[in-house]
Design a protein around this motif. Structure first.
Motif, PDB file in Angstrom:
ATOM      1  N   LEU A  28      40.093  35.595  31.157  1.00  0.00           N
ATOM      2  CA  LEU A  28      40.266  34.145  31.056  1.00  0.00           C
ATOM      3  C   LEU A  28      38.920  33.472  30.847  1.00  0.00           C
ATOM      4  O   LEU A  28      37.940  33.826  31.492  1.00  0.00           O
ATOM      5  CB  LEU A  28      40.893  33.595  32.338  1.00  0.00           C
ATOM      6  CG  LEU A  28      42.226  34.194  32.769  1.00  0.00           C
ATOM      7  CD1 LEU A  28      42.599  33.686  34.144  1.00  0.00           C
ATOM      8  CD2 LEU A  28      43.314  33.861  31.768  1.00  0.00           C
ATOM      9  N   ARG A  29      38.894  32.495  29.963  1.00  0.00           N
ATOM     10  CA  ARG A  29      37.664  31.701  29.800  1.00  0.00           C
ATOM     11  C   ARG A  29      38.038  30.256  29.511  1.00  0.00           C
ATOM     12  O   ARG A  29      39.105  29.970  28.976  1.00  0.00           O
ATOM     13  CB  ARG A  29      36.753  32.283  28.733  1.00  0.00           C
ATOM     14  CG  ARG A  29      37.286  32.293  27.355  1.00  0.00           C
ATOM     15  CD  ARG A  29      36.338  33.056  26.409  1.00  0.00           C
ATOM     16  NE  ARG A  29      37.085  33.507  25.250  1.00  0.00           N
ATOM     17  CZ  ARG A  29      37.273  32.768  24.173  1.00  0.00           C
ATOM     18  NH1 ARG A  29      36.740  31.562  24.076  1.00  0.00           N
ATOM     19  NH2 ARG A  29      37.993  33.229  23.159  1.00  0.00           N
ATOM     20  N   TRP A  30      37.136  29.389  29.868  1.00  0.00           N
ATOM     21  CA  TRP A  30      37.341  27.965  29.712  1.00  0.00           C
ATOM     22  C   TRP A  30      36.555  27.484  28.508  1.00  0.00           C
ATOM     23  O   TRP A  30      35.350  27.753  28.380  1.00  0.00           O
ATOM     24  CB  TRP A  30      36.874  27.244  30.970  1.00  0.00           C
ATOM     25  CG  TRP A  30      37.122  25.783  30.969  1.00  0.00           C
ATOM     26  CD1 TRP A  30      38.327  25.141  30.978  1.00  0.00           C
ATOM     27  CD2 TRP A  30      36.144  24.753  30.965  1.00  0.00           C
ATOM     28  NE1 TRP A  30      38.149  23.790  30.988  1.00  0.00           N
ATOM     29  CE2 TRP A  30      36.817  23.514  30.983  1.00  0.00           C
ATOM     30  CE3 TRP A  30      34.762  24.742  30.951  1.00  0.00           C
ATOM     31  CZ2 TRP A  30      36.157  22.297  30.982  1.00  0.00           C
ATOM     32  CZ3 TRP A  30      34.101  23.532  30.958  1.00  0.00           C
ATOM     33  CH2 TRP A  30      34.795  22.319  30.964  1.00  0.00           C
ATOM     34  N   GLU A  31      37.226  26.783  27.586  1.00  0.00           N
ATOM     35  CA  GLU A  31      36.566  26.273  26.385  1.00  0.00           C
ATOM     36  C   GLU A  31      36.319  24.773  26.431  1.00  0.00           C
ATOM     37  O   GLU A  31      35.972  24.192  25.436  1.00  0.00           O
ATOM     38  CB  GLU A  31      37.368  26.643  25.141  1.00  0.00           C
ATOM     39  CG  GLU A  31      37.230  28.085  24.761  1.00  0.00           C
ATOM     40  CD  GLU A  31      37.582  28.342  23.308  1.00  0.00           C
ATOM     41  OE1 GLU A  31      38.264  27.505  22.685  1.00  0.00           O
ATOM     42  OE2 GLU A  31      37.173  29.378  22.805  1.00  0.00           O
ATOM     43  N   VAL A  65      41.500  41.237  23.600  1.00  0.00           N
ATOM     44  CA  VAL A  65      40.157  41.828  23.533  1.00  0.00           C
ATOM     45  C   VAL A  65      40.067  43.045  24.443  1.00  0.00           C
ATOM     46  O   VAL A  65      39.591  44.111  24.044  1.00  0.00           O
ATOM     47  CB  VAL A  65      39.084  40.777  23.915  1.00  0.00           C
ATOM     48  CG1 VAL A  65      37.709  41.413  23.998  1.00  0.00           C
ATOM     49  CG2 VAL A  65      39.083  39.627  22.927  1.00  0.00           C
ATOM     50  N   MET A  66      40.563  42.896  25.677  1.00  0.00           N
ATOM     51  CA  MET A  66      40.501  44.005  26.628  1.00  0.00           C
ATOM     52  C   MET A  66      41.445  45.136  26.217  1.00  0.00           C
ATOM     53  O   MET A  66      41.111  46.311  26.398  1.00  0.00           O
ATOM     54  CB  MET A  66      40.822  43.529  28.042  1.00  0.00           C
ATOM     55  CG  MET A  66      39.771  42.621  28.638  1.00  0.00           C
ATOM     56  SD  MET A  66      38.088  43.299  28.585  1.00  0.00           S
ATOM     57  CE  MET A  66      38.273  44.729  29.622  1.00  0.00           C
ATOM     58  N   LEU A  67      42.604  44.807  25.651  1.00  0.00           N
ATOM     59  CA  LEU A  67      43.515  45.849  25.164  1.00  0.00           C
ATOM     60  C   LEU A  67      42.833  46.681  24.076  1.00  0.00           C
ATOM     61  O   LEU A  67      42.936  47.913  24.073  1.00  0.00           O
ATOM     62  CB  LEU A  67      44.798  45.230  24.614  1.00  0.00           C
ATOM     63  CG  LEU A  67      45.825  44.763  25.633  1.00  0.00           C
ATOM     64  CD1 LEU A  67      46.944  43.988  24.938  1.00  0.00           C
ATOM     65  CD2 LEU A  67      46.400  45.937  26.402  1.00  0.00           C
ATOM     66  N   ALA A  68      42.134  46.024  23.175  1.00  0.00           N
ATOM     67  CA  ALA A  68      41.436  46.738  22.103  1.00  0.00           C
ATOM     68  C   ALA A  68      40.319  47.607  22.671  1.00  0.00           C
ATOM     69  O   ALA A  68      40.159  48.769  22.267  1.00  0.00           O
ATOM     70  CB  ALA A  68      40.874  45.746  21.087  1.00  0.00           C
ATOM     71  N   LEU A  91      47.331  38.709  37.957  1.00  0.00           N
ATOM     72  CA  LEU A  91      45.951  38.763  37.471  1.00  0.00           C
ATOM     73  C   LEU A  91      45.220  39.954  38.080  1.00  0.00           C
ATOM     74  O   LEU A  91      44.507  40.676  37.374  1.00  0.00           O
ATOM     75  CB  LEU A  91      45.224  37.449  37.801  1.00  0.00           C
ATOM     76  CG  LEU A  91      43.792  37.314  37.300  1.00  0.00           C
ATOM     77  CD1 LEU A  91      43.710  37.471  35.786  1.00  0.00           C
ATOM     78  CD2 LEU A  91      43.225  35.975  37.741  1.00  0.00           C
ATOM     79  N   ALA A  92      45.416  40.189  39.366  1.00  0.00           N
ATOM     80  CA  ALA A  92      44.789  41.333  40.030  1.00  0.00           C
ATOM     81  C   ALA A  92      45.280  42.647  39.434  1.00  0.00           C
ATOM     82  O   ALA A  92      44.488  43.577  39.212  1.00  0.00           O
ATOM     83  CB  ALA A  92      45.058  41.285  41.530  1.00  0.00           C
ATOM     84  N   ALA A  93      46.578  42.738  39.156  1.00  0.00           N
ATOM     85  CA  ALA A  93      47.128  43.958  38.559  1.00  0.00           C
ATOM     86  C   ALA A  93      46.576  44.180  37.153  1.00  0.00           C
ATOM     87  O   ALA A  93      46.247  45.315  36.777  1.00  0.00           O
ATOM     88  CB  ALA A  93      48.655  43.889  38.532  1.00  0.00           C
ATOM     89  N   LEU A  94      46.456  43.113  36.378  1.00  0.00           N
ATOM     90  CA  LEU A  94      45.867  43.222  35.039  1.00  0.00           C
ATOM     91  C   LEU A  94      44.431  43.733  35.126  1.00  0.00           C
ATOM     92  O   LEU A  94      44.033  44.637  34.379  1.00  0.00           O
ATOM     93  CB  LEU A  94      45.897  41.870  34.317  1.00  0.00           C
ATOM     94  CG  LEU A  94      47.251  41.395  33.823  1.00  0.00           C
ATOM     95  CD1 LEU A  94      47.196  39.907  33.460  1.00  0.00           C
ATOM     96  CD2 LEU A  94      47.705  42.213  32.627  1.00  0.00           C
ATOM     97  N   GLN A 136      37.115  42.265  35.209  1.00  0.00           N
ATOM     98  CA  GLN A 136      37.066  41.109  36.095  1.00  0.00           C
ATOM     99  C   GLN A 136      37.948  39.994  35.512  1.00  0.00           C
ATOM    100  O   GLN A 136      38.179  39.964  34.288  1.00  0.00           O
ATOM    101  CB  GLN A 136      35.634  40.591  36.225  1.00  0.00           C
ATOM    102  CG  GLN A 136      34.697  41.573  36.911  1.00  0.00           C
ATOM    103  CD  GLN A 136      35.077  41.779  38.360  1.00  0.00           C
ATOM    104  OE1 GLN A 136      35.332  40.827  39.091  1.00  0.00           O
ATOM    105  NE2 GLN A 136      35.131  43.031  38.784  1.00  0.00           N
ATOM    106  N   PRO A 137      38.423  39.062  36.354  1.00  0.00           N
ATOM    107  CA  PRO A 137      39.233  37.955  35.832  1.00  0.00           C
ATOM    108  C   PRO A 137      38.549  37.201  34.688  1.00  0.00           C
ATOM    109  O   PRO A 137      39.209  36.789  33.729  1.00  0.00           O
ATOM    110  CB  PRO A 137      39.443  37.049  37.048  1.00  0.00           C
ATOM    111  CG  PRO A 137      39.374  37.986  38.207  1.00  0.00           C
ATOM    112  CD  PRO A 137      38.339  39.016  37.819  1.00  0.00           C
TER     113      PRO A 137
END
Length: 70
Positions: free
Chosen positions: A63-66, A9-12, A48-51, A58-59
């Motif tokens: 990442l998300r929890w389902e 999603v973020m790449l797009a 994660l910080a580098a990404l 933001q992290p």
């Protein structure tokens, strides 16, 4: 896995390729693919910080929890 990785999603949103992201973060495209496809068992905070730095997010954008699988 109840944790979902939204790197695609973020790449797009940033109009960036996987190869460019991997190079800028300093990881191999293969390791980035493992992470983005949800096959990673862990992620280092430094990665994660580098990404987040490269993608300017933001992290929680990556990442998300389902919830618990049932």
């Amino acid at each position: 896995m109840p944790i979902v990785v939204d790197i695609d999603v973020m790449l797009a949103k940033r109009k960036m390729s996987v190869g460019e992201l991997a190079e800028r973060v300093g990881i191999t495209p293969a390791n980035l693919a493992v992470l983005k496809n949800g096959r990673a068992k862990a992620v280092r905070f430094t990665t994660l910080a580098a990404l987040c730095d490269v993608l300017e997010c933001q992290p929680g954008d990556l990442l998300r929890w389902e919830g618990v699988e049932g």
